[in-house]
Design a protein around this motif. Structure first.
Motif, PDB file in Angstrom:
ATOM      1  N   LEU A  86       0.894  -1.155   0.000  1.00 19.99           N
ATOM      2  CA  LEU A  86       0.000   0.000   0.000  1.00 19.99           C
ATOM      3  C   LEU A  86       0.937   1.210   0.000  1.00 19.99           C
ATOM      4  CD1 LEU A  86      -3.036   0.436   2.402  1.00 19.99           C
ATOM      5  CD2 LEU A  86      -1.614   2.334   1.684  1.00 19.99           C
ATOM      6  N   PRO A  87       1.297   1.698  -1.205  1.00 21.91           N
ATOM      7  CA  PRO A  87       2.292   2.776  -1.284  1.00 21.91           C
ATOM      8  C   PRO A  87       1.637   4.134  -1.045  1.00 21.91           C
ATOM      9  CG  PRO A  87       2.161   1.476  -3.335  1.00 21.91           C
ATOM     10  CD  PRO A  87       0.934   1.203  -2.534  1.00 21.91           C
ATOM     11  N   VAL A  88       2.274   4.912  -0.181  1.00 23.10           N
ATOM     12  CA  VAL A  88       1.746   6.231   0.151  1.00 23.10           C
ATOM     13  C   VAL A  88       2.793   7.287  -0.194  1.00 23.10           C
ATOM     14  CG1 VAL A  88       0.939   7.716   2.043  1.00 23.10           C
ATOM     15  CG2 VAL A  88       0.290   5.296   1.990  1.00 23.10           C
ATOM     16  N   PHE A  89       2.321   8.397  -0.770  1.00 22.56           N
ATOM     17  CA  PHE A  89       3.199   9.520  -1.056  1.00 22.56           C
ATOM     18  C   PHE A  89       2.414  10.799  -0.829  1.00 22.56           C
ATOM     19  CE2 PHE A  89       5.289  12.585  -3.913  1.00 22.56           C
ATOM     20  CZ  PHE A  89       6.579  12.514  -3.411  1.00 22.56           C
ATOM     21  N   ASP A  90       2.936  11.672   0.010  1.00 24.46           N
ATOM     22  CA  ASP A  90       2.288  12.960   0.200  1.00 24.46           C
ATOM     23  C   ASP A  90       0.846  12.797   0.692  1.00 24.46           C
ATOM     24  OD1 ASP A  90       2.723  15.607   0.150  1.00 24.46           O
ATOM     25  OD2 ASP A  90       2.339  15.915  -1.995  1.00 24.46           O
ATOM     26  N   GLY A  91       0.618  11.762   1.505  1.00 24.39           N
ATOM     27  CA  GLY A  91      -0.718  11.517   2.044  1.00 24.39           C
ATOM     28  C   GLY A  91      -1.675  10.844   1.075  1.00 24.39           C
ATOM     29  N   LYS A  92      -1.177  10.525  -0.131  1.00 26.74           N
ATOM     30  CA  LYS A  92      -2.036   9.879  -1.128  1.00 26.74           C
ATOM     31  C   LYS A  92      -1.613   8.437  -1.361  1.00 26.74           C
ATOM     32  CE  LYS A  92      -2.942  14.219  -3.512  1.00 26.74           C
ATOM     33  NZ  LYS A  92      -2.634  15.048  -4.665  1.00 26.74           N
ATOM     34  N   ILE A  93      -2.583   7.641  -1.832  1.00 34.35           N
ATOM     35  CA  ILE A  93      -2.334   6.212  -2.057  1.00 34.35           C
ATOM     36  C   ILE A  93      -2.173   5.935  -3.548  1.00 34.35           C
ATOM     37  CG2 ILE A  93      -3.299   3.885  -1.824  1.00 34.35           C
ATOM     38  CD1 ILE A  93      -4.795   4.858   0.637  1.00 34.35           C
ATOM     39  N   HIS A  99      -9.234  -0.316   5.965  1.00 38.47           N
ATOM     40  CA  HIS A  99      -8.460  -0.305   7.211  1.00 38.47           C
ATOM     41  C   HIS A  99      -7.543   0.911   7.258  1.00 38.47           C
ATOM     42  CE1 HIS A  99      -9.699  -3.916   9.185  1.00 38.47           C
ATOM     43  NE2 HIS A  99      -9.412  -4.691   8.163  1.00 38.47           N
ATOM     44  N   TYR A 100      -6.917   1.188   6.124  1.00 38.60           N
ATOM     45  CA  TYR A 100      -5.966   2.301   6.103  1.00 38.60           C
ATOM     46  C   TYR A 100      -6.669   3.627   6.389  1.00 38.60           C
ATOM     47  CZ  TYR A 100      -2.157   5.354   4.901  1.00 38.60           C
ATOM     48  OH  TYR A 100      -1.189   6.314   4.973  1.00 38.60           O
ATOM     49  N   ILE A 101      -7.821   3.825   5.771  1.00 37.29           N
ATOM     50  CA  ILE A 101      -8.574   5.071   5.973  1.00 37.29           C
ATOM     51  C   ILE A 101      -8.923   5.229   7.459  1.00 37.29           C
ATOM     52  CG2 ILE A 101     -10.688   6.357   5.369  1.00 37.29           C
ATOM     53  CD1 ILE A 101      -8.943   5.937   2.916  1.00 37.29           C
ATOM     54  N   ALA A 102      -9.392   4.123   8.064  1.00 34.03           N
ATOM     55  CA  ALA A 102      -9.786   4.169   9.482  1.00 34.03           C
ATOM     56  C   ALA A 102      -8.572   4.386  10.380  1.00 34.03           C
ATOM     57  CB  ALA A 102     -10.508   2.876   9.855  1.00 34.03           C
ATOM     58  N   ASP A 103      -7.496   3.658  10.117  1.00 28.36           N
ATOM     59  CA  ASP A 103      -6.300   3.736  10.958  1.00 28.36           C
ATOM     60  C   ASP A 103      -5.599   5.090  10.822  1.00 28.36           C
ATOM     61  OD1 ASP A 103      -6.824   1.194  11.765  1.00 28.36           O
ATOM     62  OD2 ASP A 103      -5.311   0.246  10.489  1.00 28.36           O
ATOM     63  N   THR A 120      -0.437  -2.995 -16.186  1.00 31.29           N
ATOM     64  CA  THR A 120      -1.123  -1.805 -15.686  1.00 31.29           C
ATOM     65  C   THR A 120      -1.440  -0.833 -16.813  1.00 31.29           C
ATOM     66  OG1 THR A 120       0.128  -2.045 -13.632  1.00 31.29           O
ATOM     67  CG2 THR A 120      -0.897   0.093 -14.015  1.00 31.29           C
ATOM     68  N   LEU A 121      -2.680  -0.318 -16.830  1.00 31.27           N
ATOM     69  CA  LEU A 121      -3.069   0.677 -17.831  1.00 31.27           C
ATOM     70  C   LEU A 121      -2.620   2.066 -17.414  1.00 31.27           C
ATOM     71  CD1 LEU A 121      -6.776  -0.430 -18.485  1.00 31.27           C
ATOM     72  CD2 LEU A 121      -4.858  -0.682 -20.075  1.00 31.27           C
ATOM     73  N   GLU A 122      -2.727   2.315 -16.091  1.00 28.69           N
ATOM     74  CA  GLU A 122      -2.511   3.667 -15.583  1.00 28.69           C
ATOM     75  C   GLU A 122      -2.223   3.544 -14.094  1.00 28.69           C
ATOM     76  OE1 GLU A 122      -6.135   5.906 -15.908  1.00 28.69           O
ATOM     77  OE2 GLU A 122      -5.316   7.660 -14.901  1.00 28.69           O
ATOM     78  N   THR A 123      -1.356   4.401 -13.595  1.00 30.87           N
ATOM     79  CA  THR A 123      -1.069   4.428 -12.162  1.00 30.87           C
ATOM     80  C   THR A 123      -1.287   5.843 -11.662  1.00 30.87           C
ATOM     81  OG1 THR A 123       0.582   2.712 -12.509  1.00 30.87           O
ATOM     82  CG2 THR A 123       0.683   3.863 -10.430  1.00 30.87           C
ATOM     83  N   LYS A 124      -1.906   5.962 -10.510  1.00 33.69           N
ATOM     84  CA  LYS A 124      -2.298   7.298 -10.072  1.00 33.69           C
ATOM     85  C   LYS A 124      -2.315   7.387  -8.547  1.00 33.69           C
ATOM     86  CE  LYS A 124      -6.321  10.238 -10.827  1.00 33.69           C
ATOM     87  NZ  LYS A 124      -7.685  10.271 -11.371  1.00 33.69           N
ATOM     88  N   LEU A 125      -1.959   8.563  -8.026  1.00 33.26           N
ATOM     89  CA  LEU A 125      -2.056   8.809  -6.585  1.00 33.26           C
ATOM     90  C   LEU A 125      -3.448   9.339  -6.272  1.00 33.26           C
ATOM     91  CD1 LEU A 125       1.384  10.558  -5.930  1.00 33.26           C
ATOM     92  CD2 LEU A 125       0.641   8.388  -4.931  1.00 33.26           C
ATOM     93  N   PHE A 126      -4.104   8.712  -5.299  1.00 35.53           N
ATOM     94  CA  PHE A 126      -5.447   9.119  -4.909  1.00 35.53           C
ATOM     95  C   PHE A 126      -5.439   9.701  -3.499  1.00 35.53           C
ATOM     96  CE2 PHE A 126      -6.406   6.099  -8.246  1.00 35.53           C
ATOM     97  CZ  PHE A 126      -7.541   6.625  -8.859  1.00 35.53           C
ATOM     98  N   ALA A 127      -6.042  10.881  -3.346  1.00 35.96           N
ATOM     99  CA  ALA A 127      -6.296  11.389  -2.001  1.00 35.96           C
ATOM    100  C   ALA A 127      -7.284  10.440  -1.325  1.00 35.96           C
ATOM    101  CB  ALA A 127      -6.885  12.795  -2.084  1.00 35.96           C
TER     102      ALA A 127
END
Ligand code: ZN
Length: 179
Positions: free
Chosen positions: A44-51, A157-161, A130-137
């Protein structure tokens, strides 16, 4: 499984002596071919608070968003598999931050393991699967287009934690209702 991978002869199903389950046994060399669950490892890669999510270019669930993950290879460790899959699918280098979810999926004989990870330099791309990779808030996760229940649960789980800034390991059984 129909033929013996050792000698090519036909297999029969029987319960070996001292066992209690039906196994595939070679009619010629008598080798028992055990079948056991497969392990899927991912991050579960996170960057700048985004997944970081990947849009799948392959079936099953083509076009749906997933966390980078895939089947472990022989001679690999779980962390090596998670890092490799993240590099292959998301072209992303990450630093693992610990085991996060262990999801049993008994109906399909799989165990899915996800590690929390930090995207190292913000670079990512789209690998062959993969078609596309994107960071999601966190508020923009495309919940209606998530590939697999194990990915969905890991994200939930990640959102809750994240609210509590505490990320314990979650062990969960994904049991599908019988049709
Ligand atoms: Zn054989």
């Amino acid at each position: 499984m129909k033929f013996c991978s050792e000698c090519g002869s036909h297999l029969r199903q029987a319960i070996p002596k001292g066992d209690n389950r039906l196994r595939h046994i070679c009619t010629h060399c008598e080798i028992v071919h055990y079948q056991n669950p497969k392990i899927v490892a991912g991050t579960l890669p996170v960057f700048d608070g985004k997944i970081l999510l990947c849009k799948r270019a392959i079936e099953p669930r083509l076009g749906y968003w997933t966390l980078p993950a895939g089947f472990m290879e022989n001679q690999e460790t779980t962390t090596e598999a998670a890092l490799r899959e993240t590099l292959e699918e998301a072209e992303a280098k990450v630093e693992l931050e610990g085991l996060y979810t262990v999801m049993n999926v008994p109906q399909i004989d799989q165990v899915h393991i996800f590690f929390r990870a930090r995207l190292i330099n913000g670079h990512f791309g789209a690998g062959d699967e993969t078609l596309e990779t994107k960071l999601f808030a966190l508020e923009d996760i495309p919940w209606d287009h998530i590939s697999f229940p194990t990915v969905f649960q890991t994200l939930k789980h990640y959102i809750a934690d994240h609210q509590l800034n505490d990320f314990p390991v979650h062990v969960k059984d994904i049991v599908r209702k019988k049709a």
